[in-house]
Design a protein around this motif. Structure first.
Motif, PDB file in Angstrom:
ATOM      1  N   ARG A  55       0.836  -1.213   0.000  1.00 59.06           N
ATOM      2  CA  ARG A  55       0.000   0.000   0.000  1.00 59.06           C
ATOM      3  C   ARG A  55       0.864   1.254   0.000  1.00 59.06           C
ATOM      4  O   ARG A  55       0.509   2.264  -0.629  1.00 59.06           O
ATOM      5  CB  ARG A  55      -0.952  -0.042   1.192  1.00 59.06           C
ATOM      6  N   ALA A  56       2.004   1.207   0.691  1.00 62.05           N
ATOM      7  CA  ALA A  56       2.919   2.345   0.650  1.00 62.05           C
ATOM      8  C   ALA A  56       3.465   2.537  -0.761  1.00 62.05           C
ATOM      9  O   ALA A  56       3.604   3.673  -1.242  1.00 62.05           O
ATOM     10  CB  ALA A  56       4.058   2.128   1.644  1.00 62.05           C
ATOM     11  N   GLU A  57       3.760   1.441  -1.429  1.00 62.91           N
ATOM     12  CA  GLU A  57       4.235   1.517  -2.814  1.00 62.91           C
ATOM     13  C   GLU A  57       3.161   2.118  -3.713  1.00 62.91           C
ATOM     14  O   GLU A  57       3.456   2.924  -4.609  1.00 62.91           O
ATOM     15  CB  GLU A  57       4.616   0.115  -3.296  1.00 62.91           C
ATOM     16  N   THR A  58       1.922   1.735  -3.469  1.00 62.79           N
ATOM     17  CA  THR A  58       0.815   2.305  -4.249  1.00 62.79           C
ATOM     18  C   THR A  58       0.791   3.820  -4.140  1.00 62.79           C
ATOM     19  O   THR A  58       0.673   4.546  -5.145  1.00 62.79           O
ATOM     20  CB  THR A  58      -0.530   1.740  -3.753  1.00 62.79           C
ATOM     21  N   GLU A  59       0.905   4.309  -2.907  1.00 60.99           N
ATOM     22  CA  GLU A  59       0.784   5.751  -2.684  1.00 60.99           C
ATOM     23  C   GLU A  59       2.032   6.509  -3.108  1.00 60.99           C
ATOM     24  O   GLU A  59       1.954   7.719  -3.366  1.00 60.99           O
ATOM     25  CB  GLU A  59       0.468   6.019  -1.212  1.00 60.99           C
ATOM     26  N   ALA A  60       3.169   5.828  -3.184  1.00 56.72           N
ATOM     27  CA  ALA A  60       4.384   6.507  -3.634  1.00 56.72           C
ATOM     28  C   ALA A  60       4.315   6.851  -5.121  1.00 56.72           C
ATOM     29  O   ALA A  60       4.840   7.890  -5.556  1.00 56.72           O
ATOM     30  CB  ALA A  60       5.612   5.638  -3.357  1.00 56.72           C
ATOM     31  N   ASN A  61       3.654   5.983  -5.894  1.00 53.53           N
ATOM     32  CA  ASN A  61       3.519   6.241  -7.325  1.00 53.53           C
ATOM     33  C   ASN A  61       2.328   5.441  -7.846  1.00 53.53           C
ATOM     34  O   ASN A  61       2.503   4.325  -8.353  1.00 53.53           O
ATOM     35  CB  ASN A  61       4.794   5.851  -8.075  1.00 53.53           C
ATOM     36  N   PRO A  62       1.109   5.974  -7.721  1.00 57.78           N
ATOM     37  CA  PRO A  62      -0.079   5.227  -8.151  1.00 57.78           C
ATOM     38  C   PRO A  62      -0.022   4.797  -9.618  1.00 57.78           C
ATOM     39  O   PRO A  62      -0.470   3.697  -9.950  1.00 57.78           O
ATOM     40  CB  PRO A  62      -1.224   6.203  -7.900  1.00 57.78           C
ATOM     41  N   MET A  63       0.510   5.632 -10.482  1.00 58.34           N
ATOM     42  CA  MET A  63       0.578   5.273 -11.906  1.00 58.34           C
ATOM     43  C   MET A  63       1.435   4.024 -12.115  1.00 58.34           C
ATOM     44  O   MET A  63       1.041   3.085 -12.808  1.00 58.34           O
ATOM     45  CB  MET A  63       1.136   6.438 -12.719  1.00 58.34           C
ATOM     46  N   ARG A  64       2.608   4.002 -11.485  1.00 60.05           N
ATOM     47  CA  ARG A  64       3.479   2.847 -11.632  1.00 60.05           C
ATOM     48  C   ARG A  64       2.841   1.603 -11.018  1.00 60.05           C
ATOM     49  O   ARG A  64       2.944   0.492 -11.559  1.00 60.05           O
ATOM     50  CB  ARG A  64       4.833   3.130 -10.978  1.00 60.05           C
ATOM     51  N   TRP A  65       2.195   1.788  -9.860  1.00 57.89           N
ATOM     52  CA  TRP A  65       1.545   0.647  -9.186  1.00 57.89           C
ATOM     53  C   TRP A  65       0.517  -0.007 -10.098  1.00 57.89           C
ATOM     54  O   TRP A  65       0.521  -1.225 -10.285  1.00 57.89           O
ATOM     55  CB  TRP A  65       0.892   1.107  -7.891  1.00 57.89           C
ATOM     56  N   PHE A  66      -0.371   0.782 -10.669  1.00 62.96           N
ATOM     57  CA  PHE A  66      -1.433   0.193 -11.484  1.00 62.96           C
ATOM     58  C   PHE A  66      -0.902  -0.366 -12.806  1.00 62.96           C
ATOM     59  O   PHE A  66      -1.511  -1.276 -13.365  1.00 62.96           O
ATOM     60  CB  PHE A  66      -2.568   1.197 -11.692  1.00 62.96           C
ATOM     61  N   ARG A  67       0.246   0.123 -13.275  1.00 55.32           N
ATOM     62  CA  ARG A  67       0.866  -0.520 -14.431  1.00 55.32           C
ATOM     63  C   ARG A  67       1.372  -1.916 -14.080  1.00 55.32           C
ATOM     64  O   ARG A  67       1.432  -2.798 -14.939  1.00 55.32           O
ATOM     65  CB  ARG A  67       2.027   0.335 -14.954  1.00 55.32           C
ATOM     66  N   SER A  68       1.720  -2.128 -12.826  1.00 50.86           N
ATOM     67  CA  SER A  68       2.300  -3.415 -12.413  1.00 50.86           C
ATOM     68  C   SER A  68       1.270  -4.418 -11.901  1.00 50.86           C
ATOM     69  O   SER A  68       1.610  -5.581 -11.678  1.00 50.86           O
ATOM     70  CB  SER A  68       3.333  -3.172 -11.304  1.00 50.86           C
ATOM     71  N   VAL A  69       0.040  -3.970 -11.706  1.00 55.84           N
ATOM     72  CA  VAL A  69      -0.954  -4.798 -11.029  1.00 55.84           C
ATOM     73  C   VAL A  69      -1.241  -6.094 -11.775  1.00 55.84           C
ATOM     74  O   VAL A  69      -1.308  -7.179 -11.160  1.00 55.84           O
ATOM     75  CB  VAL A  69      -2.254  -3.999 -10.788  1.00 55.84           C
ATOM     76  N   ALA A  70      -1.436  -6.044 -13.064  1.00 56.43           N
ATOM     77  CA  ALA A  70      -1.851  -7.239 -13.809  1.00 56.43           C
ATOM     78  C   ALA A  70      -0.859  -8.380 -13.628  1.00 56.43           C
ATOM     79  O   ALA A  70      -1.239  -9.525 -13.344  1.00 56.43           O
ATOM     80  CB  ALA A  70      -2.017  -6.899 -15.289  1.00 56.43           C
ATOM     81  N   GLU A  71       0.431  -8.091 -13.773  1.00 53.37           N
ATOM     82  CA  GLU A  71       1.453  -9.139 -13.643  1.00 53.37           C
ATOM     83  C   GLU A  71       1.485  -9.687 -12.220  1.00 53.37           C
ATOM     84  O   GLU A  71       1.588 -10.900 -12.007  1.00 53.37           O
ATOM     85  CB  GLU A  71       2.813  -8.570 -14.036  1.00 53.37           C
ATOM     86  N   ARG A  72       1.381  -8.805 -11.241  1.00 54.43           N
ATOM     87  CA  ARG A  72       1.422  -9.251  -9.847  1.00 54.43           C
ATOM     88  C   ARG A  72       0.184 -10.078  -9.490  1.00 54.43           C
ATOM     89  O   ARG A  72       0.277 -11.076  -8.757  1.00 54.43           O
ATOM     90  CB  ARG A  72       1.528  -8.048  -8.915  1.00 54.43           C
ATOM     91  N   LEU A  73      -0.962  -9.647  -9.982  1.00 55.35           N
ATOM     92  CA  LEU A  73      -2.181 -10.407  -9.718  1.00 55.35           C
ATOM     93  C   LEU A  73      -2.091 -11.806 -10.297  1.00 55.35           C
ATOM     94  O   LEU A  73      -2.500 -12.781  -9.657  1.00 55.35           O
ATOM     95  CB  LEU A  73      -3.394  -9.684 -10.315  1.00 55.35           C
ATOM     96  N   THR A  74      -1.568 -11.912 -11.488  1.00 52.09           N
ATOM     97  CA  THR A  74      -1.433 -13.230 -12.111  1.00 52.09           C
ATOM     98  C   THR A  74      -0.561 -14.146 -11.263  1.00 52.09           C
ATOM     99  O   THR A  74      -0.905 -15.307 -11.016  1.00 52.09           O
ATOM    100  CB  THR A  74      -0.850 -13.100 -13.520  1.00 52.09           C
ATOM    101  N   ALA A  75       0.565 -13.625 -10.795  1.00 52.57           N
ATOM    102  CA  ALA A  75       1.468 -14.438  -9.977  1.00 52.57           C
ATOM    103  C   ALA A  75       0.787 -14.887  -8.690  1.00 52.57           C
ATOM    104  O   ALA A  75       0.864 -16.069  -8.310  1.00 52.57           O
ATOM    105  CB  ALA A  75       2.737 -13.644  -9.666  1.00 52.57           C
ATOM    106  N   GLY A  76       0.123 -13.966  -8.008  1.00 51.13           N
ATOM    107  CA  GLY A  76      -0.554 -14.323  -6.768  1.00 51.13           C
ATOM    108  C   GLY A  76      -1.696 -15.294  -6.991  1.00 51.13           C
ATOM    109  O   GLY A  76      -1.878 -16.250  -6.227  1.00 51.13           O
ATOM    110  N   ARG A  77      -2.469 -15.059  -8.047  1.00 48.82           N
ATOM    111  CA  ARG A  77      -3.615 -15.921  -8.340  1.00 48.82           C
ATOM    112  C   ARG A  77      -3.172 -17.350  -8.639  1.00 48.82           C
ATOM    113  O   ARG A  77      -3.816 -18.313  -8.208  1.00 48.82           O
ATOM    114  CB  ARG A  77      -4.402 -15.327  -9.514  1.00 48.82           C
ATOM    115  N   LEU A  78      -2.063 -17.497  -9.351  1.00 50.34           N
ATOM    116  CA  LEU A  78      -1.570 -18.840  -9.660  1.00 50.34           C
ATOM    117  C   LEU A  78      -1.149 -19.580  -8.395  1.00 50.34           C
ATOM    118  O   LEU A  78      -1.365 -20.793  -8.262  1.00 50.34           O
ATOM    119  CB  LEU A  78      -0.411 -18.755 -10.646  1.00 50.34           C
ATOM    120  N   GLU A  79      -0.572 -18.877  -7.432  1.00 48.12           N
ATOM    121  CA  GLU A  79      -0.205 -19.520  -6.164  1.00 48.12           C
ATOM    122  C   GLU A  79      -1.446 -19.964  -5.404  1.00 48.12           C
ATOM    123  O   GLU A  79      -1.478 -21.057  -4.816  1.00 48.12           O
ATOM    124  CB  GLU A  79       0.623 -18.564  -5.305  1.00 48.12           C
TER     125      GLU A  79
END
Length: 380
Positions: free
Chosen positions: A41-65
């Motif tokens: 959440r701190a990373e989100t607030e440090a740069n929301p644009m960058r965070w949301f660009r990275s969300v899809a890849e991170r969600l995929t990794a977490g969902r697969l686990e």
């Protein structure tokens, strides 16, 4: 000599001055997962644009686990906020013609029953509640449900482990029955992850379960498993940019500016479970909650409910109440227990009986239940 695993309250941030005996409602997130969640959440607030660009890849990794933990096909596994959302998405998918019937049991969770009633009203259908006794064995459960299904049945919605009664239903046999009758089966597996091995492998058309309960993941994290025949038709409850994605999981991933940090952090709790030797610990917790429930029941002058197939880490202790209290009175009693006894419990009701539904997780010890047994009679 057999070594008994020690309680690990140190892995959580729970108030040590309280008895935490209701993990089954809201769970409790381990310290490590909380720290990761805060960092995300701190990373989100440090740069929301960058965070949301990275969300899809991170969600995929977490969902697969998470899919791997359930031992289910990742192509049919989506993330939702809770089991109620999964049931609602399933009911929005199956055809419900006017005059048809949505069948539930009297163990159904209240919000799930409300969802069935909403879809029945919208489609000029009806909800049918089937009485399944607390002590019913698997054969009896199956026979009772089979008698309730007919050519007007649009769907059967059934618990895997019921919230009110901590009863385990024979889901594989129920799913087979529905398939043989051409009736969609929707399984509310809210409590099943980490209490049952491979709970989503039982062949239902739709299965949903919470990761915030026994897997101790952040809240608002749940899985939704859809059989292949329904995947094209199954849509998320919110229309967003992934509306036309042909892949079921990705269709549910992107829900606008939601807080995705819990879904991404959730696998950390699975690693905590692994380090806790969860399968072995679950067995020890089951023995502990058996004894703890007997101690509490003896103290209040009642008994532990006879459930044919109780969940591994939940037990029902009957309370000597004269009738079922109103929701307001029930909440007032739980608040009084919290305030005066420094204990967190929950009440459930079934037929005309009222129970304390006790839970056990890795932070609990036998002393917790002995202490409740000392205190609870003072309020009855």
């Amino acid at each position: 000599m057999v070594t008994v695993l020690s309680p690990r309250p140190d892995l959580w941030t729970l108030d040590p001055d309280l008895l935490h005996l209701n993990h089954g409602s809201y769970g409790a997130v381990p310290r490590r997962t909380q720290e990761l969640l805060a960092a995300l959440r701190a990373e989100t607030e440090a740069n929301p644009m960058r965070w949301f660009r990275s969300v899809a890849e991170r969600l995929t990794a977490g969902r697969l686990e998470l899919a791997s933990f359930l031992r289910t096909d990742p192509a049919g596994f989506a993330l939702v906020s809770n089991a109620s959302a999964g049931v609602t998405a399933a009911l929005a998918t199956v055809p419900i013609p006017p005059g048809s019937r949505i069948v539930l049991t009297n163990h159904a969770y209240g919000a799930v029953r409300y969802a069935a009633e909403r879809f029945a009203r919208a489609n000029q259908a009806e909800v049918v509640m089937v009485d399944v006794p607390l002590e019913a064995d698997d054969d009896s459960v199956l026979a009772t449900l089979e008698a309730a299904l007919d050519d007007r049945t649009a769907a059967l919605v059934v618990d895997q482990i019921s919230s009110a009664t901590a009863m385990v239903f024979p889901i594989r046999r129920i799913a087979d029955l529905c398939r043989s009758r051409g009736i969609p089966s929707i399984v509310d597996g809210a409590h099943a992850p980490a209490l049952l091995d491979a709970p989503a492998e039982d062949g239902a058309d739709f299965w949903t379960g919470n990761f915030h309960k026994w897997p101790a993941a952040p809240r608002a994290t749940a899985g939704f498993v859809v059989a292949e025949k329904w995947r094209t038709a199954t849509l998320p409850l919110i229309v967003s940019w992934s509306e036309h994605d042909e892949r079921l999981p990705e269709r549910f991933d992107q829900q606008g500016t939601a807080d995705y940090a819990p879904w991404i952090a959730a696998p950390e709790s699975l690693r905590v479970l692994a380090e806790l030797e969860w399968p072995r610990r679950r067995s020890e917790l089951s023995a502990m909650i058996d004894e703890g429930a007997r101690v509490v029941a003896k103290a209040v002058g009642t008994s532990v409910a006879e459930v044919a197939h109780p969940a591994a880490t939940m037990r029902l202790v009957e309370l000597p109440f004269d009738g079922i209290p109103s929701p307001e009175a029930g909440e007032a009693f739980k608040t009084k227990v919290s305030r005066d006894l420094k204990a967190e419990i929950t009440l459930t009701a079934f037929d005309t009986r009222v129970f304390v539904r006790l839970s056990a997780h890795a932070y609990n010890s036998p002393q917790d239940y002995r202490r409740l047994a000392e205190l609870l009679p003072t309020l009855l």
